[in-house]
Design an enzyme around this catalytic site. Structure first.
Site, PDB file in Angstrom:
ATOM      1  CB  CYS A   1      -0.934  -0.028   1.216  1.00 24.84           C
ATOM      2  SG  CYS A   1      -1.850   1.507   1.420  1.00 24.84           S
TER       3      CYS A   1
ATOM      4  CB  CYS B   1       0.949   1.272   4.360  1.00 27.64           C
ATOM      5  SG  CYS B   1      -0.647   0.750   5.027  1.00 27.64           S
TER       6      CYS B   1
ATOM      7  CG  HIS C   1      -4.088   3.886   3.611  1.00 27.71           C
ATOM      8  ND1 HIS C   1      -3.062   3.192   4.224  1.00 27.71           N
ATOM      9  CD2 HIS C   1      -4.484   4.828   4.512  1.00 27.71           C
ATOM     10  CE1 HIS C   1      -2.846   3.680   5.438  1.00 27.71           C
ATOM     11  NE2 HIS C   1      -3.692   4.685   5.630  1.00 27.71           N
TER      12      HIS C   1
ATOM     13  CG  HIS D   1      -7.005   9.214   0.380  1.00 29.76           C
ATOM     14  ND1 HIS D   1      -7.116   7.890  -0.015  1.00 29.76           N
ATOM     15  CD2 HIS D   1      -7.371   9.953  -0.702  1.00 29.76           C
ATOM     16  CE1 HIS D   1      -7.519   7.840  -1.266  1.00 29.76           C
ATOM     17  NE2 HIS D   1      -7.690   9.073  -1.710  1.00 29.76           N
TER      18      HIS D   1
ATOM     19  CG  HIS E   1      -8.783  14.337  -1.709  1.00 36.01           C
ATOM     20  ND1 HIS E   1      -7.780  14.361  -2.648  1.00 36.01           N
ATOM     21  CD2 HIS E   1      -9.341  13.104  -1.802  1.00 36.01           C
ATOM     22  CE1 HIS E   1      -7.729  13.196  -3.297  1.00 36.01           C
ATOM     23  NE2 HIS E   1      -8.669  12.419  -2.792  1.00 36.01           N
TER      24      HIS E   1
HETATM   25  P1  5GP Z   1      -8.143   9.293  -4.795  1.00 38.02           P
HETATM   26  O1  5GP Z   1      -8.195   9.385  -6.285  1.00 38.02           O
HETATM   27  O2  5GP Z   1      -7.911   7.872  -4.330  1.00 38.02           O
HETATM   28  O3  5GP Z   1      -9.263   9.968  -4.080  1.00 38.02           O
HETATM   29  O4  5GP Z   1      -6.865  10.139  -4.363  1.00 38.02           O
HETATM   30  C1  5GP Z   1      -5.569   9.671  -4.420  1.00 38.02           C
HETATM   31  C2  5GP Z   1      -4.672  10.897  -4.390  1.00 38.02           C
HETATM   32  O5  5GP Z   1      -3.350  10.487  -4.094  1.00 38.02           O
HETATM   33  C3  5GP Z   1      -4.619  11.664  -5.715  1.00 38.02           C
HETATM   34  O6  5GP Z   1      -5.065  12.995  -5.511  1.00 38.02           O
HETATM   35  C4  5GP Z   1      -3.149  11.582  -6.111  1.00 38.02           C
HETATM   36  O7  5GP Z   1      -2.681  12.754  -6.728  1.00 38.02           O
HETATM   37  C5  5GP Z   1      -2.459  11.308  -4.801  1.00 38.02           C
HETATM   38  N1  5GP Z   1      -1.221  10.560  -4.911  1.00 38.02           N
HETATM   39  C6  5GP Z   1      -1.021   9.422  -5.642  1.00 38.02           C
HETATM   40  N2  5GP Z   1       0.236   8.985  -5.478  1.00 38.02           N
HETATM   41  C7  5GP Z   1       0.843   9.861  -4.610  1.00 38.02           C
HETATM   42  C8  5GP Z   1       2.163   9.919  -4.058  1.00 38.02           C
HETATM   43  O8  5GP Z   1       3.035   9.093  -4.312  1.00 38.02           O
HETATM   44  N3  5GP Z   1       2.423  10.956  -3.213  1.00 38.02           N
HETATM   45  C9  5GP Z   1       1.477  11.892  -2.899  1.00 38.02           C
HETATM   46  N4  5GP Z   1       1.846  12.876  -2.068  1.00 38.02           N
HETATM   47  N5  5GP Z   1       0.227  11.860  -3.406  1.00 38.02           N
HETATM   48  C10 5GP Z   1      -0.086  10.848  -4.249  1.00 38.02           C
HETATM   49 ZN    ZN Z   2      -2.356   1.336   3.596  1.00 36.39          ZN
END
Ligand code: 5GP
Ligand code: ZN
Length: 113
Positions: free
Chosen positions: A3, A6, A97, A99, A101
């Site tokens: 992950c 993680c 995982h 999160h 925003h």
């Molecule tokens: P989701 O699309 O799952 O709601 O959001 C995942 C978020 O993680 C995206 O906004 C993406 O830009 C961010 N993200 C993906 N990989 C990384 C990384 O390696 N480092 C950081 N800081 N953000 C990441």
């Molecule tokens: Zn995780």
């Protein structure tokens, strides 16, 4: 352990950390969608918001407290912020995982796309 978040939580891979306590960690999104775009995660692996249970009440309190602290630190407490937790495929969750925003620093539209 595969992950991505993680790995960020245990510092195996680097991130630009803006807040941390024993239960949660927050870092700048790698692809910011607003002037402020921070991701707040529990250090413990939980797939998404639907997977919290009654033993996570304290953790959820920590998450709320961290949102308040980060909002103050980034001045989003006065101008506003949007807190988003994409959950599952239709919502566009890409990292499994949980999160949150924390988006701010500009005015936003509603409804989201
Ligand atoms: P989701 O699309 O799952 O709601 O959001 C995942 C978020 O993680 C995206 O906004 C993406 O830009 C961010 N993200 C993906 N990989 C990384 C990384 O390696 N480092 C950081 N800081 N953000 C990441
Ligand atoms: Zn995780």
């Amino acid at each position: 352990m595969t992950c991505l978040f993680c790995k960020i939580a245990n510092k195996t891979i680097p991130a630009d950390i803006v807040f941390e306590d024993e239960a949660v960690i927050a870092f700048n999104d790698i692809s910011p969608q607003a002037p402020v775009h921070i991701l707040l995660i529990p250090k413990k692996h939980i797939e998404n918001i639907l997977e919290f249970n009654e033993n996570d009440d304290r953790l959820l309190g920590k998450i709320t407290g961290a949102i308040q602290e980060i909002a103050k630190k980034t001045q989003m407490d006065t101008q506003g912020l949007r807190v988003v937790t994409n959950t599952g495929e239709d919502a566009g969750q890409t990292v499994f995982h949980v999160h949150f925003h924390l988006l701010g620093g500009r005015s936003m539209q509603w409804p989201p796309g």
